[in-house]
Structures are given as structure tokens and as C-alpha cells.
Design an enzyme around this catalytic site. Structure first.
Site, PDB file in Angstrom:
ATOM      1  N   HIS A 375       0.801  -1.214   0.000  1.00 45.86           N
ATOM      2  CA  HIS A 375       0.000   0.000   0.000  1.00 45.86           C
ATOM      3  C   HIS A 375       0.838   1.270   0.000  1.00 45.86           C
ATOM      4  O   HIS A 375       0.458   2.248  -0.616  1.00 45.86           O
ATOM      5  CB  HIS A 375      -1.035   0.006   1.125  1.00 45.86           C
ATOM      6  CG  HIS A 375      -0.491  -0.145   2.493  1.00 45.86           C
ATOM      7  ND1 HIS A 375      -0.554  -1.317   3.187  1.00 45.86           N
ATOM      8  CD2 HIS A 375       0.118   0.738   3.288  1.00 45.86           C
ATOM      9  CE1 HIS A 375      -0.002  -1.136   4.368  1.00 45.86           C
ATOM     10  NE2 HIS A 375       0.407   0.091   4.461  1.00 45.86           N
ATOM     11  N   CYS A 686      -5.269  -8.592 -15.022  1.00 46.76           N
ATOM     12  CA  CYS A 686      -4.979  -7.303 -14.383  1.00 46.76           C
ATOM     13  C   CYS A 686      -3.691  -7.319 -13.556  1.00 46.76           C
ATOM     14  O   CYS A 686      -3.358  -6.320 -12.927  1.00 46.76           O
ATOM     15  CB  CYS A 686      -6.146  -6.840 -13.525  1.00 46.76           C
ATOM     16  SG  CYS A 686      -6.534  -7.975 -12.190  1.00 46.76           S
TER      17      CYS A 686
HETATM   18  C1  PEP Z   1      -2.914  -9.609  -8.638  1.00 45.71           C
HETATM   19  O1  PEP Z   1      -2.811 -10.349  -7.655  1.00 45.71           O
HETATM   20  O2  PEP Z   1      -2.358  -9.822  -9.720  1.00 45.71           O
HETATM   21  C2  PEP Z   1      -3.732  -8.376  -8.565  1.00 45.71           C
HETATM   22  C3  PEP Z   1      -3.979  -7.634  -9.621  1.00 45.71           C
HETATM   23  O3  PEP Z   1      -4.182  -8.031  -7.370  1.00 45.71           O
HETATM   24  P1  PEP Z   1      -3.334  -7.290  -6.246  1.00 45.71           P
HETATM   25  O4  PEP Z   1      -2.018  -6.891  -6.852  1.00 45.71           O
HETATM   26  O5  PEP Z   1      -4.162  -6.156  -5.809  1.00 45.71           O
HETATM   27  O6  PEP Z   1      -3.209  -8.355  -5.200  1.00 45.71           O
END
Ligand code: PEP
Ligand code: MG
Length: 756
Positions: A375, A686
Site C-alpha cells: 500500500h 490485471c
Molecule cells: C494480482 O494479484 O495480480 C492483482 C492484480 O491483485 P493485487 O495486486 O491487488 O493483489
């Protein structure tokens, strides 16, 4: 007969609430205004606010309109005592048509509550934190309706943050004086660290923990007491004005994470006991600066001694306040904000602090450790603040105002640089700038060489990121990480606050798809909420596990998302799904929320899509079943790679093994794409792998038609897609899938061994 309201009117927005503060000179005065306003709005004879005192485990009546409060003692209820205590204990509203005949009714001597027949108690909470309770009473029986209950719940939700801070400050009034602290300084020259958020920064050093202490408090006893009291009043007034201005400014850009960020400061300034204690010391012969320092430190010591992270965070707020007041007393505050021209040093930093220093124009930040989790870096990157992680203890002993240049691309820190060093850094700075200003116009759409559409969407962490996404022509929001308002405020935003955040995001690109992910805390996205520390947070209480174990919080979030999409469509994404069972239970909760909103006649999106993050190996193994049930899938490679390869993505010692082109990962991705081959629009990716242009042919080749990346990378991805033909992509995917080990894949992709 009064008029029936047919909708839940919210009586305040944040600006109006701030306006209410402005009018009042004391905390009590503010609360009195609040109850008066609610009583009038709800057409009720009585409105009272009790705040929960966690030290005494009791409810204290803090303000009332309509009841005569005794002057000599405070009215206090045990949790579970009377209708009020009972409602608070069960954390549910209680509405009684004839209170004196209720079995929970209790006579509090001196309050004459027996005269009031109708009774409505509504608890105020923020996530798991119990803050207090609001009570309405009316002479006529059977006066309050279900609509009133809902309206009061909405009001409670709006007031939660302010009241929580008010209670904390009220509890701090009776504390012992603390000793003065000392501060060591020394000098040094060049230090290597690690980049947390890229960029260059230049300025004078300021250590955040002791920034107020660094202002030396002279013996500032003026000629007379009168004069000292006048300059104190003047400094407090000036501080108040500056804070309100700052609050308004950040409300504009950072309302999701910074809403009411200066509430504790402002409340403190309104607290007559705080001001009276300073004045008392002046009467006793102290100068105003020494008096301010002494009183603030009394509060700070108590807060710092608490094991509660939230109290420690408040201690930082108070030191910040001291700093401002002292500088106003010395006549040295510049209206634009405190950190202009300064590089902040902090051994550790809270996310809320990070947002605050950005709002106060900090040039850059150096942190030692702790808090260096996802974060802090994600936030700093979103806010454009260069940050370097540096473990060299002496950096944090630097004398105030030491010139510093931060090269947060390389992770280097130049202390007191000479002219030669400055020149070299300027050359580097210029070259970075010309690289980023490519000059080509931003493409509207992601298209392969032969015209196949590959949507390039944006990953959003803060509402602030939406602007950049729009500017860079994102074709939708492929992932909104909703945890930031939770993490940064270190407290839970209420349903209503969440509604406003989601509304801003959904209305930013109304024509494009928007995927809102439910809370994914835990792992490297920790909150400062009290909770049990976990030995293996990545394998612990993360994502959907937290939501399913805290159905109230989960429902608040889902309701806020559904309400925010009343006039559009929303796709709700569930993080960390490991089984069909978790998905089915989540679907049930969503169905319950839809039914509740329907019943309450609250406008909402009636046909939301519910999807899952494919980020656990177990989800890949069950992908056919999951794909059959979920409305859409989004591959999260950051976690998928970590869990498939058993590599902690934040552990420096194994970080180099986090390779998203590992053959096992490639096979898992191909298998996921295969599960929705007939409906490619159901799938997106993503994780950070989507932004690795070396991997784009593979992703397109296995059938992925939507990618979601950091907003600043959108154009780069679109340009890269335009170089790839579908034919080549398919061949490349087949070839990569046929390779047996990491070495072969690296050779194929042209990756040097050791490079990631
Ligand atoms: C991931 O785990 O690839 C993702 C996009 O989520 P985060 O990075 O928020 O855990
Ligand atoms: Mg993830």
C-alpha cells in the site's frame, strides 16, 4: 401530524459538516449543534448522542437536545443497560412505540425520560469499531417509522468519523505531564537505498517523527500575560484557518482516502479544555510556545504509549498540530503547506500520513522500514511522490534543513550534494524526462496489427488515478482496488462514504465497463486496525475470507457498490476465491443485498455481474466450474505467480524467483483462457504481467482480449499491440507452451539470465 418523508434525506455532506465546525468554538458546542439539527430534521422532541468510552466500557451522554442534562455529573450507561445500552450491545437499531413499557426501559435519575413514549436508538459504528449511539425520543407514542430508522442509520454513517475522533480526544483530557524529548543530529554524504516509488526530488530534510520538536521553543514569555494570551488566540485561529483550507483542497482531489483527514486536528483546536490548559500555563508564567508544547506532549505521550495503532497515528496528528501552532506563534508558516521544498524522512509512515504529506506539498520521502508493503508503494506511485527505502540509521539522525537530492529511480540519496553531483543528477533528470515525453499521440483503442480489438483498461487504486486513466485513454476500468480507503484511513469508511467513492469512479467513464473489486486486505495490504498478527499473512485472513467472515462489512460494501451503480452497470470482482463454495456464498450475500435494497426502495443496479479473480492455483484447478458460475474472470498474476511458485512477492531474498513466464504459470493462464474460449469477453488480466510487453503476444495468442494496467502504461501497451499480428501471437503462444523449463523460455523471450 407531521409530514412523512418518502426518501432518506442526508442532512449533511462533508463540506456542510466542516461548515458546522467553523461556526463552533468548542467540541461540546459542535455536538450540541449536531443534536439540535438532527432533532429538527427528524421532527423529534429529543435527540441525544452517547459516545462509547472504551477504557470504562460504558456509554457517556455527550450532548442532548430536549433532555436537561445534570451539570454536576456525567450521565453514563453500561453496555447492555436500558434500551440504549441494549441497542448498542447488539449493534442494531431498536425502535419502541411505547418505551416505558419495554422490558429494557431503565429510568436514569434526573433525565425525566418517562415523559417520552417513542424511542429510537441507532448505533454508530465504523466497520468493527463501536463508536456510540444516537437516540431520538418523542412525547407522542408510535412516532418513529422504518424510514426514520433508515434515515438515522444514514446520518450515523455520515457522522461516524467525526464522532470517533471526538470521543478519542475527550478521553484524553485527564492525563499526566510527560518529559521533554531530546534529539541527536549528525552529518553524512551519499547513501544507497531501494526505490519504492520512482521520481526525483530535491529539498531540505525534515524528520517527521520529531518535526515539532525540531522547532526550538525559546523562552517566549512576552511583556505581559494579556499579550501572550492574545498571541496564542491569534495562532490558534490562524492554524484553524490553514487546516480548513488544506482540508478543502484535498477533499477535491483525494476525497476517497483523505476525507476528514484533519478532523482530529480541528477538533482539538475546538476543544475548550485543550485551549484552557494552555491558557492556564500562561497564567502560571509560561510563554505561549512552551505552554503549547507542554500540553500537546501530555496528550502525545498517552497516545504513543498505547498499543493501538490508531492511537499512535493520532499522536502523529497531534504533533503535526503542535508544529503548526508553534510555527504560527513564531510567524513562520507559509500558507501553501508545510513541506514545500522539503524531503521528509520517516523511519516508518502510516498511509494516512503519506497522503497528508503529499497534500502538504512534500517533495519526496525517505523511509527506513516497516510499512513498506504494497500500500505504501502503490499509494506513493499513484500520488506521484518519489520514495526511497533506506536502512542507514544515520540518515534519520540528519540535522534539520540538510540539503538532499533523492534519485528514486536508482534508489539513491545524495546528502548535501556538491555542484558536480548536482550537475550529473540534472543530466539524468533530463534524460528521464525526454524518455517519458515520447511525442506520439495517444491511441484511442488497443488494436493488433491486423485490427483485432484488445481492450486496454486501467488499474485504479485511488479516485485520483481516474484522471490519468482518462487522459491516457483507458478503455474502461479493469480493476478498482477498493482497499485503499480502508487502509489509508486506518478505519472503515461507512456505507455512505463508500457510496460516494464508487459513484465518482463509476461516473468517470459511464460508457465503458468498470470493475470494482471488493476488499482485499491482508497479505501485504495490511490495515492498522487492531487484529491478531498472523504468522503467514499471505496464507491467512485475506480477501474474500475476511469479507465472508465479516458479513456486515461485506454487505455494506456491496450495497454501496450497487447503490453507486443505480443508473449504470457494475461488475463486482471477488479477490482470493479458492473454491466454488466461496463464490456461491458470496453470490448469496449479493442476492440478500439486492433484496434489501429493493425492500427499502433504494435505487440500485439490479443486474450486477459478479466475477472472480483467478489468482490462486486452486481456482485454476476448478476453472471450468468457476467459469460456469461466475459472470466474468480476471487473472491476477501478481498473486497467482506468488502462490504457484511459493515465492513471497515482497521478500527480497526470493523476489528474483517471481517469474511470471515460468512454464507452470503459462500453462495455468492458457488453461484459464481455454475455459472461456467461446466467450472471450468474459476474461481479462490485471496483474503486472499484463504490462510486460514481452508477454503480450503470448497473452493475445491464448485468447485474452482485455488487459488492465497502471494508467501511465496504457499508451505503451497500445503501441506494442499495434506491432503484433494475431497469427504471430498464436504461434508464439504455442511455442512458449511447448517449452519445458525456465531457461528455454528466457532464451525464447530474449531475457538475460538473472534478469526478471
Ligand atoms: C494480482 O494479484 O495480480 C492483482 C492484480 O491483485 P493485487 O495486486 O491487488 O493483489
Ligand atoms: Mg491479488
Amino acid at each position: 401530524m407531521r409530514n412523512e418523508r418518502d426518501s432518506i434525506d442526508l442532512i449533511w455532506n462533508v463540506a456542510e459538516l466542516a461548515g458546522l465546525f467553523e461556526k463552533k468554538s468548542t467540541l461540546e458546542g459542535f455536538l450540541t449543534d449536531v443534536v439540535k439539527l438532527i432533532a429538527a430534521h427528524m421532527q423529534s422532541d429529543v435527540c441525544s448522542i452517547y459516545l462509547y468510552d472504551s477504557f470504562r466500557d460504558s456509554l457517556v451522554l455527550r450532548a442532548s437536545h430536549g433532555l436537561d442534562l445534570p451539570h454536576d455529573k456525567q450521565v453514563e450507561l453500561r453496555v447492555g443497560e436500558g434500551i440504549t445500552g441494549h441497542s448498542f450491545a447488539e449493534l442494531r437499531p431498536i425502535c419502541e412505540a411505547d418505551a416505558p413499557s419495554s422490558r429494557y426501559f431503565k429510568i436514569v435519575p434526573g433525565l425525566n425520560e418517562e415523559e417520552f413514549r417513542s424511542f429510537l436508538a441507532v448505533p454508530i459504528r465504523r466497520g468493527p469499531n463501536r463508536i456510540g449511539i444516537m437516540v431520538l425520543q418523542h412525547r407522542q407514542p408510535d412516532h418513529f417509522t422504518q424510514t426514520d430508522t433508515r434515515a438515522m442509520q444514514a446520518i450515523a454513517s455520515q457522522l461516524a468519523t467525526t464522532l470517533e475522533n471526538a470521543e478519542m480526544l475527550m478521553q484524553l483530557r485527564h492525563v499526566a505531564p510527560a518529559p521533554e524529548r531530546h534529539y541527536e543530529t549528525s552529518t553524512l554524504s551519499v547513501v544507497r537505498g531501494q526505490s519504492v516509488s520512482e521520481g526525483f526530488a530535491e529539498g531540505r530534510s525534515v524528520l517527521i517523527e520529531d518535526r515539532a520538536v525540531q522547532i526550538s521553543v525559546a523562552d517566549d514569555r512576552a511583556a505581559g500575560e494579556e499579550e501572550d494570551l492574545a498571541s496564542l488566540a491569534h495562532a490558534l485561529e490562524a492554524t484553524h484557518k490553514q487546516l480548513e483550507m488544506l482540508q478543502r483542497e484535498i477533499e477535491h482531489d483525494l476525497s476517497d482516502v483523505a476525507s476528514m483527514i484533519f478532523t482530529a486536528h480541528l477538533l482539538m483546536l475546538k476543544d475548550h479544555e485543550f485551549v484552557a490548559s494552555i491558557e492556564k500555563l500562561i497564567h502560571a508564567g509560561s510563554g505561549p510556545q512552551a505552554a503549547v508544547r507542554s500540553v500537546v506532549h501530555r496528550y502525545v505521550e498517552l497516545l504513543s504509549g498505547s498499543a493501538n495503532a490508531r492511537s499512535q497515528e493520532k499522536a502523529q496528528d497531534l504533533m503535526d498540530l503542535e508544529h503548526r501552532v508553534l510555527r504560527n506563534l513564531q510567524g513562520t508558516v507559509d500558507e501553501g503547506g508545510d513541506y514545500t521544498g522539503q524531503v521528509v524522512l520517516a523511519t516508518d509512515i502510516y498511509p494516512s500520513e503519506l497522503v497528508r504529506i503529499v497534500a502538504q506539498n512534500a517533495e519526496g520521502l525517505v523511509i527506513a522500514e516497516g510499512g513498506v508493503t504494497a500500500h505504501i508503494s502503490i499509494l506513493a506511485r499513484s500520488l506521484g511522490l518519489p520514495v526511497v527505502l533506506c536502512k542507514e540509521a544515520r540518515v534519520f539522525e540528519l540535522r534539520d534543513n540538510t540539503p538532499i537530492i533523492l534519485d528514486a529511480f536508482q534508489g539513491n540519496l545524495y546528502v548535501d550534494p556538491d555542484d558536480e553531483a548536482r550537475k550529473q543528477l540534472q543530466v539524468m533528470r533530463d534524460s528521464v524526462q525526454s524518455e517519458s515525453e515520447d511525442g506520439r499521440p495517444m491511441p484511442e483503442h488497443g488494436l493488433t496489427k491486423d485490427g483485432t480489438s484488445i481492450k486496454v483498461m486501467a488499474n485504479i487504486n485511488l479516485v485520483f488515478d481516474v484522471k490519468l486513466a482518462e487522459r491516457n485513454k483507458a478503455e474502461g476500468i479493469g480493476l478498482y482496488r477498493s482497499e485503499f480507503p480502508f487502509i489509508v484511513r486506518s478505519s472503515f469508511p461507512t456505507e455512505d462514504e463508500q457510496y460516494h467513492i464508487y459513484r465518482k469512479i463509476l461516473s468517470s467513464m459511464p460508457q465503458s465497463e468498470t470493475i470494482l473489486r471488493t476488499l482485499d486486505i491482508g497479505g501485504d495490504k495490511m490495515m492498522t486496525q487492531p487484529g491478531l498478527p498472523e504468522r503467514n499473512p499471505f496464507l491467512g485472513f485475506r480477501g474474500i475470507r475476511f469479507s465472508l467472515a465479516n458479513i456486515d462489512i461485506f454487505k455494506e460494501q456491496l450495497r454501496a457498490m450497487l447503490r453507486a451503480a443505480a443508473d449504470c452497470h457494475v461488475q463486482i470482482l471477488l479477490p482470493m476465491i479458492s473454491s466454488v463454495d466461496e463464490f456461491s456464498r458470496s453470490r448469496e450475500v449479493l442476492t440478500d443485498c439486492l433484496a434489501e435494497l429493493e425492500l427499502e426502495h433504494v435505487p440500485h443496479c439490479e443486474t450486477p455481474d459478479l466475477g472472480i479473480m483467478v489468482e490462486l492455483p486452486s481456482a485454476v484447478e476448478c476453472i471450468d466450474e468457476l467459469a460456469g458460475r461466475a459472470d466474468f474472470l480476471s487473472i491476477g498474476t501478481n498473486d497467482l505467480v506468488m502462490y504457484m511458485l511459493a515465492v513471497d512477492r515482497t521478500n527480497e531474498r526470493v523476489g528474483g524467483m517471481h517469474k511470471h513466464y515460468h512454464p507452470a504459470v503459462l500453462k495455468a493462464l492458457a488453461r484459464t483462457a481455454q475455459a472461456v474460449a467461446s466467450q472471450p469477453e468474459k476474461l481479462s488480466i490485471c496483474g503486472e504481467m499484463a504490462a510486460d510487453i514481452r508477454m503480450l503476444p503470448f497473452l493475445v495468442g491464448i485468447g485474452i482480449r482485455k488487459v488492465s494496467v497502471e494508467p501511465r502504461l496504457i499508451a505503451k501497451i497500445k503501441f506494442a499491440l499495434a506491432e503484433i499480428s494475431l497469427d504471430y501471437a498464436r504461434r508464439s503462444a504455442l511455442e512458449l507452451l511447448s517449452l519445458r523449463d525456465i531457461d528455454e523460455v528466457e532464451k525464447y523471450l530474449g531475457i538475460e539470465p538473472g534478469q526478471v
